[in-house]
Scaffold this active site. Sequence first.
Site, PDB file in Angstrom:
ATOM      1  N   ASP A  92     105.507 -51.918  -4.503  1.00  0.00           N
ATOM      2  CA  ASP A  92     106.914 -52.323  -4.435  1.00  0.00           C
ATOM      3  C   ASP A  92     107.778 -51.244  -5.109  1.00  0.00           C
ATOM      4  OD1 ASP A  92     109.075 -54.068  -4.016  1.00  0.00           O
ATOM      5  OD2 ASP A  92     108.793 -55.062  -5.958  1.00  0.00           O
ATOM      6  N   HIS A  95     114.868 -58.562  -0.386  1.00  0.00           N
ATOM      7  CA  HIS A  95     114.538 -58.453  -1.813  1.00  0.00           C
ATOM      8  C   HIS A  95     115.443 -59.396  -2.603  1.00  0.00           C
ATOM      9  CE1 HIS A  95     112.048 -54.628  -2.155  1.00  0.00           C
ATOM     10  NE2 HIS A  95     112.214 -54.814  -0.858  1.00  0.00           N
ATOM     11  N   GLY A  96     114.975 -59.741  -3.812  1.00  0.00           N
ATOM     12  CA  GLY A  96     115.811 -60.551  -4.706  1.00  0.00           C
ATOM     13  C   GLY A  96     115.885 -62.005  -4.265  1.00  0.00           C
ATOM     14  N   SER A 150     114.421 -64.705  -5.507  1.00  0.00           N
ATOM     15  CA  SER A 150     114.117 -65.726  -6.512  1.00  0.00           C
ATOM     16  C   SER A 150     115.115 -66.876  -6.511  1.00  0.00           C
ATOM     17  CB  SER A 150     114.085 -65.100  -7.910  1.00  0.00           C
ATOM     18  OG  SER A 150     112.837 -64.495  -8.114  1.00  0.00           O
ATOM     19  N   ASN A 182     110.846 -61.003  -0.986  1.00  0.00           N
ATOM     20  CA  ASN A 182     110.293 -60.512  -2.257  1.00  0.00           C
ATOM     21  C   ASN A 182     110.705 -61.432  -3.397  1.00  0.00           C
ATOM     22  OD1 ASN A 182     109.350 -58.307  -0.872  1.00  0.00           O
ATOM     23  ND2 ASN A 182     110.141 -56.821  -2.335  1.00  0.00           N
ATOM     24  N   ASP A 219     110.096 -62.086  -7.582  1.00  0.00           N
ATOM     25  CA  ASP A 219     109.548 -61.710  -8.883  1.00  0.00           C
ATOM     26  C   ASP A 219     110.039 -62.659  -9.977  1.00  0.00           C
ATOM     27  OD1 ASP A 219     108.393 -60.327 -11.025  1.00  0.00           O
ATOM     28  OD2 ASP A 219     110.171 -59.097 -11.297  1.00  0.00           O
ATOM     29  N   THR A 220     111.341 -62.651 -10.226  1.00  0.00           N
ATOM     30  CA  THR A 220     111.903 -63.349 -11.390  1.00  0.00           C
ATOM     31  C   THR A 220     111.502 -64.833 -11.474  1.00  0.00           C
ATOM     32  OG1 THR A 220     113.779 -61.853 -11.222  1.00  0.00           O
ATOM     33  CG2 THR A 220     114.064 -63.758 -12.636  1.00  0.00           C
TER      34      THR A 220
HETATM   35  P1  13P Z   1     113.726 -61.126  -7.707  1.00  0.00           P
HETATM   36  O1  13P Z   1     113.239 -60.757  -9.064  1.00  0.00           O
HETATM   37  O2  13P Z   1     115.186 -61.377  -7.666  1.00  0.00           O
HETATM   38  O3  13P Z   1     112.915 -62.236  -7.117  1.00  0.00           O
HETATM   39  O4  13P Z   1     113.478 -59.844  -6.768  1.00  0.00           O
HETATM   40  C1  13P Z   1     112.169 -59.453  -6.499  1.00  0.00           C
HETATM   41  C2  13P Z   1     112.124 -58.221  -5.677  1.00  0.00           C
HETATM   42  O5  13P Z   1     112.981 -57.928  -4.880  1.00  0.00           O
HETATM   43  C3  13P Z   1     110.953 -57.354  -5.851  1.00  0.00           C
HETATM   44  O6  13P Z   1     111.014 -56.220  -5.041  1.00  0.00           O
HETATM   45  O1  G3H Z   2     112.193 -55.460  -7.782  1.00  0.00           O
HETATM   46  C1  G3H Z   2     111.317 -55.316  -8.599  1.00  0.00           C
HETATM   47  C2  G3H Z   2     110.758 -56.387  -9.417  1.00  0.00           C
HETATM   48  O2  G3H Z   2     111.773 -57.221  -9.897  1.00  0.00           O
HETATM   49  C3  G3H Z   2     109.856 -55.913 -10.519  1.00  0.00           C
HETATM   50  O3  G3H Z   2     110.469 -54.941 -11.272  1.00  0.00           O
HETATM   51  O4  G3H Z   2     108.217 -54.299 -12.252  1.00  0.00           O
HETATM   52  O5  G3H Z   2     110.102 -52.676 -12.183  1.00  0.00           O
HETATM   53  O6  G3H Z   2     110.180 -54.663 -13.724  1.00  0.00           O
HETATM   54  P1  G3H Z   2     109.696 -54.094 -12.443  1.00  0.00           P
HETATM   55 ZN    ZN Z   3     113.033 -55.510  -4.840  1.00  0.00          ZN
END
Ligand code: 13P
Ligand code: G3H
Ligand code: ZN
Length: 285
Positions: A83, A210-211, A213, A232, A234-235
């Site tokens: 990623d 992306h983003g 969450s 995607n 993550d958070t």
């Molecule tokens: P979020 O942290 O907002 O879920 O975004 C994750 C992301 O885009 C990872 O590439």
């Molecule tokens: O978009 C990326 C994710 O939120 C993870 O980011 O591993 O660089 O903290 P990081």
């Molecule tokens: Zn991302």
Amino acid sequence: MLANVKEMLEKAKAGGYAVGAFNTVNLETTKAIIETAQELSSPVILQMTEKTFDYAGGRAIFHLIKNISEFYANDIPIGIHLDHGKNFEVVMRAMDIGFTSVMYDGSRKEYVDNLMMTKKIVDIAHAQGVVVQAELGNVPYLGEIQTEGIDWERYMTDPDQAAQFSSETGIDTLAVAIGNAHGFFREREQPDYDRLSAVASRVDLPLVLHGSSDWHEDRISEVIKRGISCFNVDTAVRVAFVSGLREVLRDGDETDLRKIMGSAKDSAKKAVKEKILAFGSSGKA
Ligand code: 13P
Ligand code: G3H
Ligand code: ZN
């Protein structure tokens, strides 16, 4: 079982659902994602960034996921993806480790520089059977820009540019900017749905958001209809994991790390489940 990310996403696109690409950093988040996908019989992508390579060791985390996929989760398709590879070297390092899906993120560069580097990486990657995601426009991070009065137009994917970029580079998937942002963030009040449809009509590839969450079900299903095949996340999982950890540490004097980390993992699983159900990939393994 390990699966080809491009094929997974093309299948999702044709089937009118999307696959979750979840960021992982260790054994527990990896197991939370894979176990939940198994319980829901869902395809899933596990992804990591350069920061996780530095934390866990790129080879260590890659082989952790690969081994769990092959020996404990042969019943579902699992993709492993780099990623936000921010430069040529990190993308080459990932391919050397064995990643068969990578993102080159040149979104902060000038258009022509992003195009030229993406093309160079695609040529090398395709010669080795590796698929490439690129980003056009710019999906901002929490803290990267101010939260009030954002000029979202500056960040958006331009549909004509997206068509030119995808045909000139030969990318396999494209990350779009339609008012989305990384982190729990004040995103644009409404995503630019028409822009997404315009990109999808000119770029016949699986599109990635992306983003995701803080995206709720109604938005998720609307953008799937308009061309998104991968979200995607993550958070949301990270925050759920840390909340689980805080709870177990606050409530007692447990020192068995397996119990402590196991509780945090269970809390992360709930967040993964919520997302997979919203993406519609449950039962599609
Ligand atoms: P979020 O942290 O907002 O879920 O975004 C994750 C992301 O885009 C990872 O590439
Ligand atoms: O978009 C990326 C994710 O939120 C993870 O980011 O591993 O660089 O903290 P990081
Ligand atoms: Zn991302």
